[in-house]
Design a protein around this motif. Structure first.
Motif, PDB file in Angstrom:
ATOM      1  N   LEU A 260       0.799  -1.209  -0.094  1.00 18.72           N
ATOM      2  CA  LEU A 260      -0.100  -0.146   0.073  1.00 18.72           C
ATOM      3  C   LEU A 260       0.960   1.368  -0.109  1.00 18.72           C
ATOM      4  O   LEU A 260       0.599   2.302  -0.726  1.00 18.72           O
ATOM      5  N   ARG A 261       1.956   1.209   0.661  1.00 16.58           N
ATOM      6  CA  ARG A 261       2.838   2.355   0.643  1.00 16.58           C
ATOM      7  C   ARG A 261       3.811   2.331  -0.513  1.00 16.58           C
ATOM      8  O   ARG A 261       4.635   3.533  -0.541  1.00 16.58           O
ATOM      9  N   GLY A 262       3.879   1.228  -1.405  1.00 15.49           N
ATOM     10  CA  GLY A 262       4.918   1.110  -2.287  1.00 15.49           C
ATOM     11  C   GLY A 262       6.513   1.435  -1.947  1.00 15.49           C
ATOM     12  O   GLY A 262       7.446   2.031  -2.272  1.00 15.49           O
ATOM     13  N   ARG A 263       6.869   0.392  -0.708  1.00  9.81           N
ATOM     14  CA  ARG A 263       7.966   0.550  -0.104  1.00  9.81           C
ATOM     15  C   ARG A 263       8.560  -0.775   0.087  1.00  9.81           C
ATOM     16  O   ARG A 263       7.783  -1.881   0.324  1.00  9.81           O
ATOM     17  N   PRO A 264       9.741  -1.039   0.359  1.00  5.99           N
ATOM     18  CA  PRO A 264      10.211  -2.517   0.672  1.00  5.99           C
ATOM     19  C   PRO A 264      10.121  -2.793   2.100  1.00  5.99           C
ATOM     20  O   PRO A 264       9.636  -1.954   2.695  1.00  5.99           O
ATOM     21  N   HIS A 265      10.108  -3.883   2.372  1.00  2.12           N
ATOM     22  CA  HIS A 265      10.133  -4.386   3.890  1.00  2.12           C
ATOM     23  C   HIS A 265      11.252  -3.832   4.629  1.00  2.12           C
ATOM     24  O   HIS A 265      12.329  -3.981   4.278  1.00  2.12           O
ATOM     25  N   ASP A 266      11.132  -2.764   5.440  1.00  5.38           N
ATOM     26  CA  ASP A 266      12.109  -2.363   6.268  1.00  5.38           C
ATOM     27  C   ASP A 266      11.727  -2.252   7.823  1.00  5.38           C
ATOM     28  O   ASP A 266      10.558  -2.426   8.375  1.00  5.38           O
ATOM     29  N   ALA A 267      12.610  -1.731   8.288  1.00  5.66           N
ATOM     30  CA  ALA A 267      12.349  -1.488   9.902  1.00  5.66           C
ATOM     31  C   ALA A 267      11.028  -0.669  10.142  1.00  5.66           C
ATOM     32  O   ALA A 267      10.425  -0.637  11.220  1.00  5.66           O
ATOM     33  N   SER A 268      10.824   0.574   9.458  1.00  2.00           N
ATOM     34  CA  SER A 268       9.770   1.396   9.762  1.00  2.00           C
ATOM     35  C   SER A 268       8.609   0.915   9.571  1.00  2.00           C
ATOM     36  O   SER A 268       7.341   1.185  10.220  1.00  2.00           O
ATOM     37  N   SER A 269       8.339  -0.358   8.481  1.00  2.00           N
ATOM     38  CA  SER A 269       7.131  -0.944   8.339  1.00  2.00           C
ATOM     39  C   SER A 269       6.822  -1.836   9.492  1.00  2.00           C
ATOM     40  O   SER A 269       5.686  -1.742   9.961  1.00  2.00           O
ATOM     41  N   TYR A 270       7.675  -2.589   9.949  1.00  2.00           N
ATOM     42  CA  TYR A 270       7.746  -3.235  11.475  1.00  2.00           C
ATOM     43  C   TYR A 270       7.136  -2.491  12.393  1.00  2.00           C
ATOM     44  O   TYR A 270       6.503  -2.689  13.419  1.00  2.00           O
ATOM     45  N   GLU A 271       7.938  -1.188  12.487  1.00  2.00           N
ATOM     46  CA  GLU A 271       7.592  -0.262  13.651  1.00  2.00           C
ATOM     47  C   GLU A 271       6.222   0.588  13.662  1.00  2.00           C
ATOM     48  O   GLU A 271       5.442   0.450  14.661  1.00  2.00           O
ATOM     49  N   GLU A 272       5.527   0.758  12.336  1.00  2.00           N
ATOM     50  CA  GLU A 272       4.358   0.900  12.126  1.00  2.00           C
ATOM     51  C   GLU A 272       3.496  -0.083  12.744  1.00  2.00           C
ATOM     52  O   GLU A 272       2.356   0.291  13.216  1.00  2.00           O
ATOM     53  N   ILE A 273       3.642  -1.233  12.118  1.00  2.00           N
ATOM     54  CA  ILE A 273       2.694  -2.371  12.631  1.00  2.00           C
ATOM     55  C   ILE A 273       2.802  -2.575  14.162  1.00  2.00           C
ATOM     56  O   ILE A 273       1.729  -2.868  14.938  1.00  2.00           O
ATOM     57  N   ASP A 274       4.077  -2.575  14.801  1.00  2.00           N
ATOM     58  CA  ASP A 274       4.136  -2.639  15.992  1.00  2.00           C
ATOM     59  C   ASP A 274       3.228  -1.665  16.921  1.00  2.00           C
ATOM     60  O   ASP A 274       2.831  -1.886  17.922  1.00  2.00           O
ATOM     61  N   GLY A 275       3.237  -0.195  16.310  1.00  2.00           N
ATOM     62  CA  GLY A 275       2.443   0.779  17.126  1.00  2.00           C
ATOM     63  C   GLY A 275       0.980   0.375  17.142  1.00  2.00           C
ATOM     64  O   GLY A 275       0.271   0.729  18.005  1.00  2.00           O
ATOM     65  N   ILE A 276       0.748  -0.067  15.969  1.00  2.00           N
ATOM     66  CA  ILE A 276      -0.912  -0.546  15.738  1.00  2.00           C
ATOM     67  C   ILE A 276      -1.095  -1.452  16.820  1.00  2.00           C
ATOM     68  O   ILE A 276      -2.252  -1.418  17.434  1.00  2.00           O
ATOM     69  N   LEU A 277      -0.334  -2.478  16.774  1.00  2.00           N
ATOM     70  CA  LEU A 277      -0.395  -3.753  17.712  1.00  2.00           C
ATOM     71  C   LEU A 277      -0.652  -3.216  19.184  1.00  2.00           C
ATOM     72  O   LEU A 277      -1.424  -3.741  19.972  1.00  2.00           O
ATOM     73  N   ALA A 278       0.598  -2.434  19.662  1.00  2.00           N
ATOM     74  CA  ALA A 278       0.687  -2.047  20.952  1.00  2.00           C
ATOM     75  C   ALA A 278      -0.780  -1.367  21.191  1.00  2.00           C
ATOM     76  O   ALA A 278      -1.446  -1.358  22.365  1.00  2.00           O
ATOM     77  N   GLU A 279      -1.356  -0.417  20.391  1.00  2.00           N
ATOM     78  CA  GLU A 279      -2.444   0.438  20.708  1.00  2.00           C
ATOM     79  C   GLU A 279      -3.656  -0.620  20.793  1.00  2.00           C
ATOM     80  O   GLU A 279      -4.645  -0.417  21.655  1.00  2.00           O
ATOM     81  N   LEU A 280      -3.578  -1.539  20.010  1.00  2.00           N
ATOM     82  CA  LEU A 280      -4.958  -2.720  20.186  1.00  2.00           C
ATOM     83  C   LEU A 280      -4.689  -3.444  21.489  1.00  2.00           C
ATOM     84  O   LEU A 280      -5.790  -3.753  22.237  1.00  2.00           O
ATOM     85  N   SER A 281      -3.629  -3.787  21.914  1.00  2.00           N
ATOM     86  CA  SER A 281      -3.360  -4.253  23.252  1.00  2.00           C
ATOM     87  C   SER A 281      -3.529  -3.426  24.410  1.00  2.00           C
ATOM     88  O   SER A 281      -4.474  -3.945  25.322  1.00  2.00           O
ATOM     89  N   TYR A 282      -3.381  -2.159  24.065  1.00  2.00           N
ATOM     90  CA  TYR A 282      -3.554  -1.162  25.093  1.00  2.00           C
ATOM     91  C   TYR A 282      -5.212  -1.140  25.442  1.00  2.00           C
ATOM     92  O   TYR A 282      -5.687  -1.033  26.693  1.00  2.00           O
TER      93      TYR A 282
END
Length: 508
Positions: free
Chosen positions: A268-290
């Protein structure tokens, strides 16, 4: 909560927090990590503009088809009632039958919005839009090739169910897949597609209105667009946020959920798998957990806590959007322009094209401004203009009826201000304010209220006009517009520049 950081090599780690949350020991640890989640700049998401086009375009075609139906139906009604142009033996329709033909898709949309309440979270945003495209296609073809009036009405209802599902899922999919920097612009651009669809419908009506069986061509012309929408949605990835929500709630295969979500996000973002992608997903997951989103939403929860606040904001906006007279003012457009001596006013389809162009231009202005100025300034300024225009229209029918230019100015002011405010911002806000776990059901209620209040205003206009008079009716709409200003000032928040998770954490 430090143990709940998600390792890119361990996608199953997204469920590790569930047991931790259930034991009731979240308090201090969550508070300790809450602020970093909100402070870090997920808002500065890297993305490719080229990659962002298609995830917006194909859902937006659902809005275009909704607008097209509004525009095409005005011409189709003229064609269908004509003894020489109808091409049928059943052209002599009663007022009730004409009402069913005109409003059949609106009642279908009410059904579609109701269905979305129960099926949206199961289907997901992408599959709901796929279903909508199939209903659009089947409804358009059934209406176009209808051998008799009952089949035509069934086709209109089926097309309308597609409208209800599309107008529910499209803003959700766009909101959940768009970079936060341009989310407001893209969702507002969907309103531009609705207006462009109306204009396209008016133009198509003007082309076919004098052809025998022209109404069949008008309705059939939407079928290719529906087909393109379906193919496009088939090729697009699911919403990463929906995938993560399903994983958190234990639905389906959770082992590769995080990797799947990261892959979809990168597409969707038109970018390769990188640390920022995992960071963004981690942020969403952390919010869901909270927020405890591991539990599936219950019916009562929609009317409690955060969702109740979001429901008041969203439902209030779409309700005021309709009861400030939007369907009724446009109903009077041809009469007002004709009284001012406009030659085009004798031709209803050309008058509609004129207003459609104005709506298109003003929606374009809103698209350019919504992520620069924000939602509240556009709402407050636009609705103020709506109130002024409605009081001007009321005055025209009481004391200024010998100055028709006043009515024309009021009409154009109303249309322009509506497209700067309620038109795009209403759909934008309802797609932003609901918490993820309750977004599908909450937004279905907002869409249902939108279509129901539209039907109510459309149905009640003529009886109320006979009862209190045109001037009093427009004056009443003006009073409601002032009340909506009070509602916006005290209730509606500013969401510009915030991610969906930040909106839920900071505003609700």
């Amino acid at each position: 909560m430090a143990s709940e950081s998600f390792d890119p090599e361990r996608p199953d780690a997204l469920l590790a927090s569930k047991g931790h949350e259930r034991d009731g020991s979240r308090g201090a640890e969550i508070d300790a990590t809450r602020e970093p989640l909100l402070d870090r700049s997920i808002s500065c998401e890297s993305y490719s503009v080229k990659a962002a086009v298609l995830p917006f375009l194909f859902p937006a075609l659902g809005g275009l088809l909704y607008g097209y139906d509004i525009g095409a139906t005005s011409g189709a009604t003229i064609s269908l009632e004509s003894s020489t142009l109808s091409g049928t033996s059943w052209y002599d329709l009663s007022t009730v039958e004409i009402g069913l033909q005109v409003s059949g898709s609106l009642y279908g949309a009410l059904i579609g919005s109701s269905l979305a309440f129960t099926v949206a979270d199961f289907l997901g945003r992408r599959r709901e839009l796929l279903t909508a495209s199939m209903l659009y296609l089947f409804g358009a073809l059934l209406t176009a090739f209808a051998p008799n009036f009952p089949v035509l009405v069934v086709g209109r209802f089926i097309f309308g169910i597609g409208i209800g599902l599309a107008m529910h899922a499209a803003p959700m999919y766009i909101a959940e897949t768009s970079p936060s920097q341009i989310r407001g612009r893209l969702i507002s651009l969907k309103e531009l597609f609705i207006v462009f669809g109306m204009l396209l419908g008016y133009v198509t009506s003007n082309i076919y209105v004098e052809k025998v069986s022209g109404w069949r061509y008008m309705y059939a012309s939407s079928a290719p667009i529906a087909l393109i929408m379906g193919i496009g949605m088939w090729c697009l990835p699911p919403s990463p946020r929906w995938l993560l929500l399903c994983a958190i709630q234990g639905k389906g295969n959770t082992d590769g959920a995080k990797e799947n979500a990261v892959g979809c996000l990168c597409r969707l973002r038109g970018r390769p798998h990188d640390a920022s992608s995992y960071e963004e997903i981690d942020g969403i997951l952390a919010e869901l957990s909270y927020t405890g989103d591991e539990k599936e939403a219950g019916f009562r929860e929609i009317f409690q806590g955060k969702c109740l606040k979001a429901l008041i904001i969203g439902v209030g906006l779409v309700f005021f959007q309709q009861v400030t007279g939007q369907p009724s003012v446009l109903y009077y457009a041809a009469t007002i322009l004709k009284s001012a001596g406009f030659s085009a006013a004798s031709d209803a389809t050309r008058v509609s094209i004129l207003l459609g162009l104005l709506k298109l231009i003003m929606t374009g202005v809103a698209v350019l401004l919504v992520d620069r100025l924000g939602r509240r300034p556009l709402l407050l300024g636009g609705v103020s203009g709506i109130a002024v225009s409605l009081f001007l229209l009321s005055s025209y029918y009481v004391v200024l009826n010998n100055v028709p230019i006043v009515a024309v100015i009021a009409l154009l002011l109303y249309v322009g201000c509506y497209q700067l405010s309620f038109g795009p911002i209403g759909w934008l806000m309802i797609s932003e304010v609901f918490p993820l776990r309750l977004r599908g059901r909450g937004l279905s209620i907002a869409v249902l209220v939108n279509f129901a209040s539209n039907a109510l205003v459309t149905f009640a206009f003529s009886p109320l006009e006979d009862l209190v008079g045109t001037a009093a009716l427009f004056g009443g709409f003006g009073v409601i517009a002032v009340l909506s200003l009070v509602f916006i000032f005290f209730v509606v928040p500013e969401t510009r520049g915030l991610t969906l998770e930040e909106i839920e954490a900071k505003i609700l």
